[in-house]
Design a protein around this motif. Sequence first.
Motif, PDB file in Angstrom:
ATOM      1  N   VAL A   1     -20.759  21.234   4.329  1.00 44.24           N
ATOM      2  CA  VAL A   1     -20.536  21.977   3.090  1.00 44.24           C
ATOM      3  C   VAL A   1     -19.066  21.970   2.701  1.00 44.24           C
ATOM      4  O   VAL A   1     -18.730  21.972   1.504  1.00 44.24           O
ATOM      5  N   VAL A   2     -18.163  21.924   3.679  1.00 37.61           N
ATOM      6  CA  VAL A   2     -16.730  21.867   3.375  1.00 37.61           C
ATOM      7  C   VAL A   2     -16.399  20.556   2.676  1.00 37.61           C
ATOM      8  O   VAL A   2     -15.666  20.523   1.677  1.00 37.61           O
ATOM      9  N   ALA A   3     -16.956  19.463   3.178  1.00 38.53           N
ATOM     10  CA  ALA A   3     -16.728  18.156   2.550  1.00 38.53           C
ATOM     11  C   ALA A   3     -17.304  18.119   1.142  1.00 38.53           C
ATOM     12  O   ALA A   3     -16.670  17.609   0.208  1.00 38.53           O
ATOM     13  N   ALA A   4     -18.511  18.665   0.979  1.00 37.05           N
ATOM     14  CA  ALA A   4     -19.155  18.660  -0.337  1.00 37.05           C
ATOM     15  C   ALA A   4     -18.330  19.434  -1.364  1.00 37.05           C
ATOM     16  O   ALA A   4     -18.130  18.984  -2.492  1.00 37.05           O
ATOM     17  N   ARG A   5     -17.841  20.603  -0.972  1.00 33.73           N
ATOM     18  CA  ARG A   5     -17.044  21.418  -1.890  1.00 33.73           C
ATOM     19  C   ARG A   5     -15.719  20.745  -2.223  1.00 33.73           C
ATOM     20  O   ARG A   5     -15.239  20.817  -3.359  1.00 33.73           O
ATOM     21  N   ARG A   6     -15.121  20.098  -1.238  1.00 33.77           N
ATOM     22  CA  ARG A   6     -13.839  19.425  -1.486  1.00 33.77           C
ATOM     23  C   ARG A   6     -14.020  18.248  -2.437  1.00 33.77           C
ATOM     24  O   ARG A   6     -13.200  18.017  -3.332  1.00 33.77           O
ATOM     25  N   MET A   7     -15.086  17.491  -2.263  1.00 35.57           N
ATOM     26  CA  MET A   7     -15.361  16.381  -3.183  1.00 35.57           C
ATOM     27  C   MET A   7     -15.579  16.887  -4.601  1.00 35.57           C
ATOM     28  O   MET A   7     -15.069  16.315  -5.568  1.00 35.57           O
ATOM     29  N   GLU A   8     -16.362  17.969  -4.729  1.00 37.79           N
ATOM     30  CA  GLU A   8     -16.653  18.521  -6.053  1.00 37.79           C
ATOM     31  C   GLU A   8     -15.391  19.059  -6.710  1.00 37.79           C
ATOM     32  O   GLU A   8     -15.126  18.814  -7.895  1.00 37.79           O
ATOM     33  N   ARG A   9     -14.585  19.776  -5.937  1.00 42.63           N
ATOM     34  CA  ARG A   9     -13.376  20.395  -6.482  1.00 42.63           C
ATOM     35  C   ARG A   9     -12.373  19.361  -6.979  1.00 42.63           C
ATOM     36  O   ARG A   9     -11.711  19.562  -7.999  1.00 42.63           O
ATOM     37  N   HIS A  10     -12.265  18.255  -6.277  1.00 42.28           N
ATOM     38  CA  HIS A  10     -11.253  17.253  -6.613  1.00 42.28           C
ATOM     39  C   HIS A  10     -11.832  16.037  -7.332  1.00 42.28           C
ATOM     40  O   HIS A  10     -11.093  15.110  -7.667  1.00 42.28           O
TER      41      HIS A  10
ATOM     42  N   ALA B   1       0.830  -1.209   0.000  1.00 42.08           N
ATOM     43  CA  ALA B   1       0.000   0.000   0.000  1.00 42.08           C
ATOM     44  C   ALA B   1       0.861   1.255   0.000  1.00 42.08           C
ATOM     45  O   ALA B   1       0.497   2.267  -0.613  1.00 42.08           O
ATOM     46  N   TRP B   2       1.992   1.239   0.685  1.00 39.90           N
ATOM     47  CA  TRP B   2       2.893   2.395   0.741  1.00 39.90           C
ATOM     48  C   TRP B   2       3.358   2.789  -0.653  1.00 39.90           C
ATOM     49  O   TRP B   2       3.434   3.975  -0.992  1.00 39.90           O
ATOM     50  N   GLU B   3       3.658   1.802  -1.481  1.00 36.00           N
ATOM     51  CA  GLU B   3       4.141   2.071  -2.839  1.00 36.00           C
ATOM     52  C   GLU B   3       2.991   2.427  -3.790  1.00 36.00           C
ATOM     53  O   GLU B   3       3.200   3.126  -4.785  1.00 36.00           O
ATOM     54  N   LEU B   4       1.797   1.960  -3.464  1.00 37.88           N
ATOM     55  CA  LEU B   4       0.644   2.191  -4.332  1.00 37.88           C
ATOM     56  C   LEU B   4      -0.035   3.537  -4.088  1.00 37.88           C
ATOM     57  O   LEU B   4      -0.579   4.141  -5.014  1.00 37.88           O
ATOM     58  N   MET B   5      -0.015   4.004  -2.843  1.00 39.52           N
ATOM     59  CA  MET B   5      -0.883   5.105  -2.434  1.00 39.52           C
ATOM     60  C   MET B   5      -0.561   6.439  -3.103  1.00 39.52           C
ATOM     61  O   MET B   5       0.567   6.704  -3.512  1.00 39.52           O
ATOM     62  N   THR B   6      -1.598   7.258  -3.175  1.00 38.94           N
ATOM     63  CA  THR B   6      -1.460   8.652  -3.568  1.00 38.94           C
ATOM     64  C   THR B   6      -1.346   9.465  -2.286  1.00 38.94           C
ATOM     65  O   THR B   6      -2.166   9.322  -1.378  1.00 38.94           O
ATOM     66  N   SER B   7      -0.302  10.280  -2.215  1.00 42.23           N
ATOM     67  CA  SER B   7      -0.036  11.037  -0.989  1.00 42.23           C
ATOM     68  C   SER B   7       0.399  12.457  -1.351  1.00 42.23           C
ATOM     69  O   SER B   7       1.041  12.665  -2.386  1.00 42.23           O
ATOM     70  N   PRO B   8       0.055  13.470  -0.515  1.00 42.00           N
ATOM     71  CA  PRO B   8      -0.733  13.362   0.719  1.00 42.00           C
ATOM     72  C   PRO B   8      -2.200  13.077   0.431  1.00 42.00           C
ATOM     73  O   PRO B   8      -2.694  13.371  -0.652  1.00 42.00           O
ATOM     74  N   ALA B   9      -2.877  12.508   1.417  1.00 41.20           N
ATOM     75  CA  ALA B   9      -4.285  12.157   1.258  1.00 41.20           C
ATOM     76  C   ALA B   9      -5.163  13.397   1.330  1.00 41.20           C
ATOM     77  O   ALA B   9      -4.871  14.337   2.067  1.00 41.20           O
ATOM     78  N   LEU B  10      -6.230  13.372   0.560  1.00 38.97           N
ATOM     79  CA  LEU B  10      -7.249  14.417   0.636  1.00 38.97           C
ATOM     80  C   LEU B  10      -8.204  14.012   1.753  1.00 38.97           C
ATOM     81  O   LEU B  10      -8.878  12.979   1.659  1.00 38.97           O
ATOM     82  N   THR B  11      -8.269  14.792   2.829  1.00 36.62           N
ATOM     83  CA  THR B  11      -9.086  14.455   3.998  1.00 36.62           C
ATOM     84  C   THR B  11      -9.977  15.629   4.388  1.00 36.62           C
ATOM     85  O   THR B  11      -9.889  16.712   3.809  1.00 36.62           O
ATOM     86  N   VAL B  12     -10.804  15.399   5.400  1.00 38.86           N
ATOM     87  CA  VAL B  12     -11.631  16.465   5.966  1.00 38.86           C
ATOM     88  C   VAL B  12     -11.702  16.240   7.467  1.00 38.86           C
ATOM     89  O   VAL B  12     -11.693  15.107   7.944  1.00 38.86           O
TER      90      VAL B  12
END
Length: 225
Positions: free
Chosen positions: A114-123, A96-107
Amino acid sequence: MRTLVEDVMTTDVTAVHVGTPFRVVAELLLARHVSAVPVVDSDNRVVGVVSEADLLHKEEYKQLHYGDSHRPRPAGLRLGSAKRDTGRAKAAATTAWELMTSPALTVLADAPVVVAARRMERHGVKRLPVVDDRGHLVGIVSRCDLLRVFLRRDSDIEHTVRQDVIAPLTAGDAEAVQVSVRDGVVKLSGRLHGPSQAKAAAWLTENVDGVVDVVDHLTWPKASA
């Protein structure tokens, strides 16, 4: 009152550790019917995310025949060297360390939905790992989870509009504005001091979690000539 991410998130989270083998990651995605999982370190801090796309690089870069030099390229786009190198690296990944995309997009758990909704839409993502203020994984929130704000009872919405919107605008005069709610649609009627106050009442009501629409029947005294 704003609905927070922690109010709607799922706490039963499928996560993998940095050393989780490729095969186990693939099995988890299939078994849990999810397209991505967060990757955590030994302290349960989110350090990345592994998605189906990360695993599929291994298939993309396989040779069809000896000497095949195929380099995957998105349709209509030139594949930059950095992206190509990343894809090739993930094709060789075994953990998983070699596979992952980092840094992670979190909330954060205490962020408004609304912050989560906007972040999902933006990315362009369908779910986000939820973390506390130290980065520890505490849940996962999906687009489906965010829809729960529209399932608030009409009585709860009415109470919020009266207490958080109308009362401050009317200095506690409960009779100045009538509020009724049906299926998330709020009807405002009554008399306020002026158009700016009426506009503020409608705008603030629209921003209450769970409100589908606002029917504005508010009036105000006409200015004398």
